[in-house]
Write an enzyme that holds these catalytic residues in place. Structure first.
Site, PDB file in Angstrom:
ATOM      1  NE  ARG A  83      -3.817   2.363   1.963  1.00 51.78           N
ATOM      2  CZ  ARG A  83      -4.889   2.580   2.678  1.00 51.78           C
ATOM      3  NH1 ARG A  83      -5.278   1.682   3.558  1.00 51.78           N
ATOM      4  NH2 ARG A  83      -5.615   3.664   2.510  1.00 51.78           N
ATOM      5  CG  ASP A  95      -8.673   0.426   3.735  1.00 46.66           C
ATOM      6  OD1 ASP A  95      -7.931   0.884   4.623  1.00 46.66           O
ATOM      7  OD2 ASP A  95      -9.872   0.750   3.610  1.00 46.66           O
ATOM      8  CG  ASP A  97     -10.662   0.704   7.250  1.00 54.14           C
ATOM      9  OD1 ASP A  97      -9.489   1.102   7.340  1.00 54.14           O
ATOM     10  OD2 ASP A  97     -11.421   1.015   6.320  1.00 54.14           O
TER      11      ASP A  97
END
Ligand code: X6L
Ligand code: MG
Ligand code: MG
Length: 161
Positions: A83, A95, A97
């Site tokens: 990333r 990603d 989260d």
């Protein structure tokens, strides 16, 4: 043990490979076990819409890690999967989260849990509901909560309540 729900997304390169490598990286981490995983959904980008479609999923992990330490683990996995942070809300290989950490409310400089916008994002909610249909409390904001789990028509035809 802490029960945590994580959202994983990718929209660069071999998206499915990145999701699988993210799940593998979580699972091989000591003190962290992946206990359930949603299906993989292809989702249109939100926020910054001029980018490729995503693959998204949600996983449940059990961990002894504190939320901020888990956040560091997530960042390290994102970095390991290549990333690079350029445009805000832009394309990314991976990603991760933190959506929910037990029923904790966390508000610090670098971490807010429950994830502040999770209730508005179908790419989070649909996979989350698949693996945690009884995690109805996050749905309170929508005005729709699971009131009774009905398992087949006989549940409705038999019994009193
Ligand atoms: C107005 C302003 C309306 C901002 C929405 C929504 C911003 C979501 C950021 C927003 C707004 C985000 C993913 C994504 C992103 C993903 C899909 C974000 C952060 N991540 N779209 N967009 N999947 N489908 O994982 O969620 S950027
Ligand atoms: Mg995100
Ligand atoms: Mg993120």
């Amino acid at each position: 043990m802490n029960v945590v729900y994580l959202s994983i997304g990718s929209n660069i390169g071999d998206r499915y490979h990145h999701l699988r490598e993210a799940v593998r990286a979580l699972h091989v981490h000591e003190g962290l076990t992946v206990t359930s995983v949603s299906s993989v959904y292809e989702t249109v980008p939100v926020g910054f819409t001029n980018q490729a479609d995503f693959l998204n999923m949600v996983v449940c992990v059990e961990t002894g890690l504190a939320a901020h330490d888990l956040l560091e683990v997530c960042k390290n996995i994102e970095h390991g999967l290549g990333r690079i942070r350029t445009i805000r809300w832009g394309p990314r290989t991976a990603d991760l989260d933190i959506l929910l950490y037990n029923n904790d409310n966390i508000k610090t400089e670098n971490l807010i849990v429950p994830h502040p916008r999770m209730h508005e994002r179908a790419f989070v909610l649909i996979p989350l509901l698949e693996i945690a249909p009884l995690m109805a409390s996050p749905m309170v904001d929508t005005g729709v909560i699971l009131w009774k789990k009905v398992n087949g028509v006989n549940d409705l035809l038999q019994g009193g309540e």
